[in-house]
Design a protein around this motif. Structure first.
Motif, short mmCIF file in Angstrom:
data_model
loop_
_atom_site.label_atom_id
_atom_site.label_comp_id
_atom_site.label_asym_id
_atom_site.label_seq_id
_atom_site.Cartn_x
_atom_site.Cartn_y
_atom_site.Cartn_z
N SER A 139 6.49 7.51 -0.24
CA SER A 139 6.00 6.33 0.50
C SER A 139 6.41 6.39 1.97
O SER A 139 6.15 5.46 2.73
CB SER A 139 6.54 5.05 -0.14
OG SER A 139 6.08 4.91 -1.47
N GLN A 187 0.63 7.37 -2.07
CA GLN A 187 0.16 6.75 -0.83
C GLN A 187 -1.23 6.16 -0.99
O GLN A 187 -1.54 5.11 -0.42
CB GLN A 187 0.14 7.80 0.30
CG GLN A 187 1.51 8.07 0.91
CD GLN A 187 1.91 7.02 1.94
OE1 GLN A 187 1.34 5.93 2.02
NE2 GLN A 187 2.92 7.33 2.73
N LYS A 199 -1.15 2.51 -3.71
CA LYS A 199 0.16 1.94 -3.45
C LYS A 199 0.61 0.91 -4.49
O LYS A 199 1.74 0.95 -4.97
CB LYS A 199 0.18 1.30 -2.05
CG LYS A 199 0.10 2.34 -0.93
CD LYS A 199 0.19 1.68 0.43
CE LYS A 199 0.12 2.74 1.54
NZ LYS A 199 0.22 2.15 2.89
#
Length: 248
Positions: free
Chosen positions: A161, A126, A129
């Motif tokens: 994600s 996260q 990315k």
């Protein structure tokens, strides 16, 4: 290998079961079909026979979720990176087809089951990315090119994600689709597809379409929790057989 008629029967049964599962849960065709077929042939041959059916499966899955262009726009970069990885993996497979790839396939399945069981968290996905997309796309592509199974890697990426079920189905199938396109191109350039193989592959599409249609129909009927547990047990048994085959 069995006679042509026996092999086609085995192939049809494998494709029917794998397509039915894929239609029901949105993924799983290559993860089931590849190891099952690899148990009666080598890895490269297994991938060649299910290359065209996989292409059709991916297209049906993506369109069945709707908003195709929106999904394509969002996951295009991941699919392109996966395609590059798939090209690398396919080249390795073409020039060094080995029984050891069955072991790699088994490890990929065990990894998928391990991830599902223990819900591993990778917070850096996260936070970084772009980097994580490149890493997971490339690794998934290479493993997909070698074993026809990207799911274990892509599912880690999708779960971390925070993708929805619909997004997971769309992203994984887009990556499979792009990876399969480049794989078919490379196999064609190398001359791996012969007339008998192509005829068998295209003939089997009837089985795939029927099974996918049934799978999509029962998608909301069978309790997904129970269904997935059964599939996981089947995958575990298949992976164990692949390990035994490779070692002995």
């Amino acid at each position: 290998m069995e006679s042509s008629s026996d092999f086609f029967l085995i192939l049809s049964i494998i494709l029917f079961i794998s397509s039915l599962v894929h239609g029901s849960i949105g993924f799983g065709f290559p993860m089931l079909a590849t190891p099952l077929l690899a148990m009666v042939t080598d890895m490269k041959t297994a991938i060649l026979y299910i290359a065209i059916p996989t292409l059709l499966i991916n297209l049906i899955s993506i369109f069945s979720e709707g908003e195709f262009l929106k999904a394509l726009k969002r996951f295009f970069p991941l699919a392109i990176i996966g395609m590059i990885g798939s090209a690398i993996g396919t080249q390795i497979l073409i020039y060094s087809n080995s029984e050891i790839f069955k072991l790699l396939l088994a490890i990929s399945i065990f990894l998928y089951l391990f991830i599902q069981k223990f819900k591993i968290e990778m917070l850096w996905i996260q936070k970084r990315k772009t980097f994580s997309m490149i890493v997971f796309g490339l690794v998934a592509g290479i493993i997909g090119g070698l074993t026809n199974v990207m799911a274990s890697i892509l599912i880690i990426y999708s779960l971390e994600s925070k993708h929805t079920k619909k997004e997971i189905i769309q992203s994984t199938n887009l990556c499979f689709l792009f990876g399969k396109i480049i794989q078919i191109i490379l196999f064609s350039i190398h001359g791996s597809f012969n007339q008998e193989l192509l005829f068998t592959s295209f003939s089997s599409l009837v089985v795939v379409i029927i099974a996918m249609f049934l799978g999509l129909k029962i998608k909301n009927i069978i309790p997904q929790k129970i269904y997935r547990k059964v599939i996981k047990v089947v995958l575990f048994i298949i992976a164990c057989f692949l390990v035994i085959q490779t070692i002995f």
